[in-house]
Write an enzyme that holds these catalytic residues in place. Structure first.
Site, mmCIF file in Angstrom:
data_model
loop_
_atom_site.group_PDB
_atom_site.id
_atom_site.type_symbol
_atom_site.label_atom_id
_atom_site.label_comp_id
_atom_site.label_asym_id
_atom_site.label_seq_id
_atom_site.Cartn_x
_atom_site.Cartn_y
_atom_site.Cartn_z
ATOM 1 N N ASP A 155 -11.717 1.730 2.876
ATOM 2 C CA ASP A 155 -11.935 0.288 2.718
ATOM 3 C C ASP A 155 -13.422 -0.010 2.502
ATOM 4 O O ASP A 155 -13.789 -1.108 2.114
ATOM 5 C CB ASP A 155 -11.494 -0.448 4.003
ATOM 6 C CG ASP A 155 -10.188 -1.205 3.804
ATOM 7 O OD1 ASP A 155 -9.832 -1.464 2.648
ATOM 8 O OD2 ASP A 155 -9.539 -1.532 4.823
ATOM 9 N N LYS A 160 0.834 -1.204 0.000
ATOM 10 C CA LYS A 160 0.000 0.000 0.000
ATOM 11 C C LYS A 160 0.872 1.259 0.000
ATOM 12 O O LYS A 160 0.607 2.214 -0.712
ATOM 13 C CB LYS A 160 -0.963 -0.020 1.199
ATOM 14 C CG LYS A 160 -2.078 -1.031 0.969
ATOM 15 C CD LYS A 160 -2.881 -1.399 2.191
ATOM 16 C CE LYS A 160 -3.804 -2.568 1.845
ATOM 17 N NZ LYS A 160 -4.489 -3.145 2.982
ATOM 18 N N GLN A 180 -5.295 -2.092 8.995
ATOM 19 C CA GLN A 180 -5.049 -3.407 8.392
ATOM 20 C C GLN A 180 -5.652 -4.505 9.263
ATOM 21 O O GLN A 180 -5.377 -4.580 10.462
ATOM 22 C CB GLN A 180 -3.525 -3.605 8.237
ATOM 23 C CG GLN A 180 -3.131 -4.850 7.486
ATOM 24 C CD GLN A 180 -3.596 -4.857 6.034
ATOM 25 O OE1 GLN A 180 -3.448 -3.885 5.316
ATOM 26 N NE2 GLN A 180 -4.200 -5.954 5.614
#
Ligand code: NAP
Length: 284
Positions: free
Chosen positions: A120, A53, A97
């Site tokens: 997300d 990322k 995460q």
């Protein structure tokens, strides 16, 4: 023989488009999108994802921050970091995460992220928007699958689409996106009866099971489009998908490989979501 859908190429096209827009935004407004990635603990797979990322942020010209917190981080410490990031002006997207260490409450953490910064798209408010078809962000992996399907001009409308898997991050939103594109969608899971027959009826089959080489040739209709979301290790520790590629490729019309299919799309769509978040927050 199937046409192999090249996820590396499509993801690189998506990232290049984002990078071009970032250059323009920088010129016009003298600022760039910012993404904060939070990782807790030492899970090696999570570490790899976070590094990918960061690399993608650098490639497209985003500002990025990484917070690597120790395994013993408390819920309060994590929540207070999220609150800080929610209020930071140069941060447009906040990503925690997953999975988090067991002692932390994952859903409370997701719900603490400001929906406008939830790149997300896991926050209940963003999930709800996807249900009613009025979304700003789509979860990265299913959005990446749709981008792959579009890249080959594959028609979804009126097609029988079967999704194996009903997780909140892949299966359910995947089914919803196919539905929004006028597919006739069936969702299968571990309690599904006649799985083989249902899969065999699919014009478009999406496997998000998490079991190496689970989809065999006798589950696939001749000429079907097969999308493999799985990321597993086989008996030799080699990366493989949920689809038995060797068996299924000869009978399908299009297929995604693992690696090099859906995997690279997830990060590319995260970049796209962060750019969208920046535009929304800056009323552009
Ligand atoms: P998950 O949360 O474990 O969900 C797996 C789903 O498969 C569940 O709905 C489960 O049914 C279903 N299932 C399990 N065994 C089955 C069986 N025998 N027959 C039919 N359905 C069965 O996994 P996930 O997070 O959705 O991830 C799925 C796969 O995608 C994993 O390999 C993961 O690593 C990969 N993944 C890849 C990316 C990427 O960027 N490429 C991103 C996310 C995930 P129940 O609900 O009944 O248990």
């Amino acid at each position: 023989m199937a046409k192999i859908i090249d996820g590396k190429k499509v993801s690189s096209d998506v990232k290049n488009k984002v990078a071009q827009q970032v250059l323009k935004l920088k010129e016009m407004y003298n600022k760039v999108p910012g993404l904060a990635v939070v990782i807790v603990g030492n899970d090696p797979a999570s570490r790899v994802y976070v590094n990918n990322k960061k690399r993608a942020c650098d490639m497209v010209g985003f500002y990025s921050e990484e917070y690597a917190l120790p395994e013993e981080t408390t819920q309060e410490e994590l929540m207070s970091l999220i609150e800080k990031l929610n209020n930071k002006e140069n941060i447009n997207g906040v990503l925690v995460q997953l999975p988090l260490p067991k002692h932390l409450n994952e859903s409370a953490v997701i719900e603490a992220i400001k929906p406008q910064k939830d790149v997300d798209a896991f926050h209940a408010s963003n999930v709800g928007k996807i249900m009613i078809g009025e979304y700003s962000f789509l979860p990265c992996t299913p959005a990446g699958v749709m981008e792959l399907i579009k890249s080959e001009n594959i028609e979804v409308e009126g097609k029988n689409c079967v999704v194996i898997g009903r997780s909140n991050i892949v299966g359910k939103p995947m089914a919803m996106l196919l539905l929004h594109n006028n597919g006739t969608v069936t969702i299968c899971h571990s309690k599904t009866k006649n799985l083989k027959e249902i899969c065999k009826s699919a014009d478009i089959l999406v496997a998000a099971v998490g079991k190496p080489k689970f989809v065999k040739s006798d589950m696939v209709k001749e000429g079907a489009v097969v999308i493999d979301v799985g990321m597993n290790r086989d008996e030799n520790g080699k990366l493989c998908g949920d689809v038995d590629f060797k068996e299924v490729e000869p009978i399908s019309s299009y297929i995604t490989p693992v690696p090099g299919g859906v995997g690279p799309m997830t990060v590319a769509m995260l970049m796209k979501n962060t750019l969208t978040a920046f535009k929304i927050q800056n009323h552009i």
